[in-house]
Design an enzyme around this catalytic site. Structure first.
Site, PDB file in Angstrom:
ATOM      1  N   ARG A  19      32.451  36.911  58.609  1.00 36.95           N
ATOM      2  CA  ARG A  19      31.691  36.301  59.711  1.00 36.95           C
ATOM      3  C   ARG A  19      32.474  35.149  60.357  1.00 36.95           C
ATOM      4  O   ARG A  19      31.987  34.518  61.300  1.00 36.95           O
ATOM      5  CB  ARG A  19      30.371  35.722  59.192  1.00 36.95           C
ATOM      6  N   LYS A  69      43.092  33.032  47.637  1.00 40.23           N
ATOM      7  CA  LYS A  69      42.953  31.572  47.624  1.00 40.23           C
ATOM      8  C   LYS A  69      43.978  30.884  46.717  1.00 40.23           C
ATOM      9  O   LYS A  69      44.428  29.780  47.004  1.00 40.23           O
ATOM     10  CB  LYS A  69      41.530  31.176  47.225  1.00 40.23           C
ATOM     11  N   ASN A  90      40.948  27.342  50.813  1.00 37.68           N
ATOM     12  CA  ASN A  90      40.365  28.255  51.804  1.00 37.68           C
ATOM     13  C   ASN A  90      40.794  27.889  53.220  1.00 37.68           C
ATOM     14  O   ASN A  90      40.383  28.543  54.171  1.00 37.68           O
ATOM     15  CB  ASN A  90      38.833  28.249  51.713  1.00 37.68           C
ATOM     16  N   ALA A 131      33.579  30.003  36.255  1.00 37.22           N
ATOM     17  CA  ALA A 131      34.713  29.074  36.326  1.00 37.22           C
ATOM     18  C   ALA A 131      35.911  29.743  36.974  1.00 37.22           C
ATOM     19  O   ALA A 131      37.060  29.399  36.693  1.00 37.22           O
ATOM     20  CB  ALA A 131      35.056  28.568  34.926  1.00 37.22           C
ATOM     21  N   GLY A 132      35.665  30.719  37.857  1.00 36.87           N
ATOM     22  CA  GLY A 132      36.743  31.315  38.646  1.00 36.87           C
ATOM     23  C   GLY A 132      37.037  30.419  39.837  1.00 36.87           C
ATOM     24  O   GLY A 132      36.695  29.228  39.846  1.00 36.87           O
TER      25      GLY A 132
HETATM   26  P1  ATR Z   1      35.835  33.987  42.364  1.00 43.73           P
HETATM   27  O1  ATR Z   1      36.942  33.548  43.269  1.00 43.73           O
HETATM   28  O2  ATR Z   1      34.707  34.722  43.061  1.00 43.73           O
HETATM   29  O3  ATR Z   1      35.325  32.888  41.495  1.00 43.73           O
HETATM   30  P2  ATR Z   1      37.288  34.998  40.107  1.00 43.73           P
HETATM   31  O4  ATR Z   1      38.242  33.854  40.178  1.00 43.73           O
HETATM   32  O5  ATR Z   1      37.818  36.367  39.816  1.00 43.73           O
HETATM   33  O6  ATR Z   1      36.466  35.155  41.448  1.00 43.73           O
HETATM   34  O7  ATR Z   1      36.162  34.615  39.013  1.00 43.73           O
HETATM   35  C1  ATR Z   1      35.091  35.444  38.741  1.00 43.73           C
HETATM   36  C2  ATR Z   1      34.067  34.654  37.911  1.00 43.73           C
HETATM   37  O8  ATR Z   1      32.893  35.448  37.702  1.00 43.73           O
HETATM   38  C3  ATR Z   1      34.574  34.267  36.541  1.00 43.73           C
HETATM   39  O9  ATR Z   1      33.962  33.068  36.187  1.00 43.73           O
HETATM   40  C4  ATR Z   1      34.065  35.443  35.694  1.00 43.73           C
HETATM   41  O10 ATR Z   1      33.955  35.158  34.332  1.00 43.73           O
HETATM   42  P3  ATR Z   1      35.263  35.312  33.373  1.00 43.73           P
HETATM   43  O11 ATR Z   1      36.112  34.102  33.631  1.00 43.73           O
HETATM   44  O12 ATR Z   1      34.713  35.358  32.002  1.00 43.73           O
HETATM   45  O13 ATR Z   1      35.943  36.592  33.801  1.00 43.73           O
HETATM   46  C5  ATR Z   1      32.706  35.624  36.304  1.00 43.73           C
HETATM   47  N1  ATR Z   1      32.132  36.962  36.077  1.00 43.73           N
HETATM   48  C6  ATR Z   1      32.505  38.115  36.677  1.00 43.73           C
HETATM   49  N2  ATR Z   1      31.725  39.129  36.240  1.00 43.73           N
HETATM   50  C7  ATR Z   1      30.841  38.604  35.357  1.00 43.73           C
HETATM   51  C8  ATR Z   1      29.774  39.127  34.558  1.00 43.73           C
HETATM   52  N3  ATR Z   1      29.447  40.416  34.602  1.00 43.73           N
HETATM   53  N4  ATR Z   1      29.083  38.273  33.767  1.00 43.73           N
HETATM   54  C9  ATR Z   1      29.407  36.959  33.738  1.00 43.73           C
HETATM   55  N5  ATR Z   1      30.408  36.393  34.450  1.00 43.73           N
HETATM   56  C10 ATR Z   1      31.110  37.205  35.250  1.00 43.73           C
END
Ligand code: ATR
Length: 287
Positions: A19, A69, A90, A131-132
């Site tokens: 968007r 990012k 970003n 924490a991603g």
């Molecule tokens: P983003 O930029 O959207 O934060 P990312 O850096 O890939 O994407 O991080 C994804 C986040 O979603 C992480 O915190 C991940 O947990 P892990 O560090 O344990 O991988 C979390 N996540 C993704 N799928 C999940 C699930 N099914 N249940 C709980 N946490 C999830």
């Protein structure tokens, strides 16, 4: 109004859904600026070469979305304090030939909570799930906003611990008690309810719901999902049965864009009408 159309874009993969061009066209019209803002699909693994091609075509700055990012952060030659804390950005722009990076996601979220939702963050207890890149990007501004207690919970505990470690000094200076936990330990612990629960995890993208104890919510809790549209409903519909206030990430999207616009163009646009208009578009039933 300047005569030359200054050139910006949003880079990501995928990017067709973005968007951002719509938002920046609104901001440009409102502030009477002439600028071009595109969408650019970059190849995964080729961020640097993709960006340099855009630069060769006159690009002055860009927004950066999934999955670039961190690549953008690593490529930049100067980083704002927010970008350093997040280790992701970003917003990119060139200033006297130097590629600069900022992260406006967290400021955007705080502005949406405090200004758009009218919710006071000062003195509150927050739970952030994930924490991603998304979770790391919002922590600093939430600390700055005066939250007195923030618990960062992640499926993988070590990631939460590392993000919290980076923010420890800021938290101490601001008087915020900041800690990390795993989702399993969070659910097994005897936590009292939080004032705000933010879902910054990517779980809903795969249609999965994060499992949280009911005890983490009270009627006054504000539950937020950083996504908007159907993905955000996975968590928010469930949370709505446990607390009275829910909010998706649309306001944050508008606010982070406004902050990027201000970095590039020197004026911060008004967002209220833009958010109202975008809400109508996003919530309109599919034809
Ligand atoms: P983003 O930029 O959207 O934060 P990312 O850096 O890939 O994407 O991080 C994804 C986040 O979603 C992480 O915190 C991940 O947990 P892990 O560090 O344990 O991988 C979390 N996540 C993704 N799928 C999940 C699930 N099914 N249940 C709980 N946490 C999830």
């Amino acid at each position: 109004m300047s005569n030359v159309a200054d050139y910006y874009t949003v880079v990501g993969n995928p990017i067709a859904h973005s968007r951002s061009p719509w938002l920046h066209a609104k901001f440009a019209a409102q502030t009477q600026q002439s600028m071009r803002y595109d969408r650019s699909l970059l190849d995964i693994g080729n961020f640097a070469s993709g960006l340099s091609l855009l630069r060769a075509n006159g690009l002055q700055g860009c927004n950066v979305t999934v999955p670039f990012k961190t690549d953008a952060f690593e490529l930049a030659q100067w980083h704002s304090p927010a970008a350093i804390l997040a280790q992701a950005c970003n917003t990119l722009w060139w200033d006297a030939g130097v590629l600069k990076a900022d992260n406006t996601d967290g400021v955007g979220l705080v502005r949406d909570i405090t200004h758009n939702a009218g919710f006071k963050l000062q003195g509150t207890r927050l739970l952030v799930i994930g924490a991603g890149g998304a979770g790391a990007g919002i922590l600093g501004p939430l600390i700055d906003a005066g939250c007195t207690h923030i618990l960062l919970a992640n499926r993988t505990r070590t990631k939460a611990t590392e993000v919290v470690r980076r923010h420890t000094t800021l938290a101490q200076v601001r008087g915020c008690e900041l800690s990390a936990t795993s989702l399993d330990d969070l659910n097994g612990s005897d936590q009292q309810a939080f004032d705000v629960v933010v879902n910054a995890s990517a779980a809903s993208l795969g249609g999965q719901r994060i499992h949280l104890n009911d005890a983490l919510f009270a009627p006054h809790t504000l539950a937020i999902d950083l996504m908007y549209g159907p993905s955000s409903r996975v968590f928010l519909n469930w949370a709505a049965e446990r607390c009275n206030q829910t909010r998706d990430g649309l306001g944050m999207l508008v606010e982070q864009a406004a902050q990027s616009f201000a970095i590039w163009r020197g004026s911060l646009p008004h967002t209220d009408n833009v958010l109202r208009e975008l809400r109508l578009i996003v919530d309109a039933p599919a034809p």
